[in-house]
Design an enzyme around this catalytic site. Sequence first.
Site, PDB file in Angstrom:
ATOM      1  N   GLU A 283       0.847  -1.197   0.000  1.00 34.17           N
ATOM      2  CA  GLU A 283       0.000   0.000   0.000  1.00 34.17           C
ATOM      3  C   GLU A 283       0.878   1.242   0.000  1.00 34.17           C
ATOM      4  O   GLU A 283       1.909   1.255   0.670  1.00 34.17           O
ATOM      5  CB  GLU A 283      -0.908   0.008   1.242  1.00 34.17           C
TER       6      GLU A 283
ATOM      7  N   HIS B  39      -7.734   1.365   2.009  1.00 33.92           N
ATOM      8  CA  HIS B  39      -7.635   0.960   3.428  1.00 33.92           C
ATOM      9  C   HIS B  39      -8.438   1.903   4.334  1.00 33.92           C
ATOM     10  O   HIS B  39      -7.917   2.451   5.311  1.00 33.92           O
ATOM     11  CB  HIS B  39      -6.165   0.902   3.870  1.00 33.92           C
TER      12      HIS B  39
END
Length: 416
Positions: free
Chosen positions: A270, A293
């Site tokens: 990420e 997220h």
Amino acid sequence: MKAGRPVSSNRFSALLVENVHPDADAALESYGPIDIERAGASPERGELKAALKGKSVLGIRSRTQIDADILDAAPDLLALGCFCIGTNQVDLAEAARRGIPVFNAPFANTRSVAELTLASIIMLMRRVPEKMFAIEQGGWLKTAEGCNEVRKKKLGIVGYGNIGAQLSVLASALGMHVYFYDVEPKLVHGNARPMDSLDALLAECDVVTLHVPSTPQTRNLMNATRIRSMKPGSILINQARGDLVDIDALAAALEDGHLAGAAVDVFPVEPSSKDERFTSPLQRQRNVILTPHIGGSTLEAQAAIGQDSAIKLAKYLYLGSTGHAVNFPQVEPGPIRPGCTRVAVPHKNAPGFLRRLNDAAERAGANVAAQFLQTDAEIGYALADLEGKLPDDFLERINALDGTIRARLLPTPSAG
Ligand code: NAI
């Protein structure tokens, strides 16, 4: 390792950094007064050390790193609050060795994740992402082809913990048939059905959603074989941890139509900030919901985190409770006995400490009205409610006992 200073002060002070939610202030004062100082961003180390002088509590979020060097600069620090879910940013063992319990708010965003999962299920079963993509390009995909209600569809929940169980209740209310698989025995909500194996659940359900932690057993849980063993035309959701799913295998199963859709909120890699570019093979797919997220990112969750961590800190300051501390033996003693003084003593876990504490109380002419003790491998935490007037040097005597890390006399509740 330096132990903190012994404490008898009745006036507590807190430093809250990283824009901890404003609701934390009232929660911190729920058991008694506390002076609160706030700092917006995560302070630079030197600034943090200076600001910690005289502070009994530090509240941080995920950016502020707390190690031995910072703790050395905070001899008055009694407790540390992580106003977030994770506690990796803190050297937990070092804090424990100094008699500092660390608290966090592990379940404050449960509802937020469950709601996002439920919304994703509905949107994917109606193929909304695909239709939105078409409409953005000037298309008009007005068709019922492949679109379904969620009612009477089979939802498979992998991991029936806080989020899984909450989702089970919400999905049942929409008329879904809920199945779940967990490695632990679980209280079943409503008509949900526990499954004996993950493979049985995958073979049964129209939607499979993951709510397990990342562990050696769950890493790559949904590998290519398991994804292929899901029902043709089913949907996979991962809003738990990025390493649970083989992303390339998921992309391939979407590409060739084995799966009808997927929602993914967490990825193997990420971006660390909004300036970093995000890439994933899932970006090429049409009936997917990809989110950065944000499963737990709601204002309600932030407020709940502020309240949850703050109340645990307040209970520690005023009652000595270490319930839900992440690095400390857990003691939940309830109110201080009327007419008593409570002494709280984090100590090294070695034989005979409780005897030494009780002997010291007896020599001081105090009767032990109530007592609590818990230990882990290294640390013990003892609390005693003592009847009778204590000598002025009582705290010094307890601090001088073999094994004491730091002793503290708790504020005496005002009468009435
Ligand atoms: P929890 O600890 O309450 O529940 C996890 C459940 O998984 C437990 O019941 C446990 O027994 C079960 N489990 C563990 N290993 C298993 C296995 N191999 N097979 C089946 N079940 C297994 O956790 P909670 O709070 O429900 O969170 C679930 C996941 O959601 C975690 O991975 C957490 O990190 C993630 N999460 C993601 C957020 C986001 O922003 N997307 C926000 C909050 C949590």
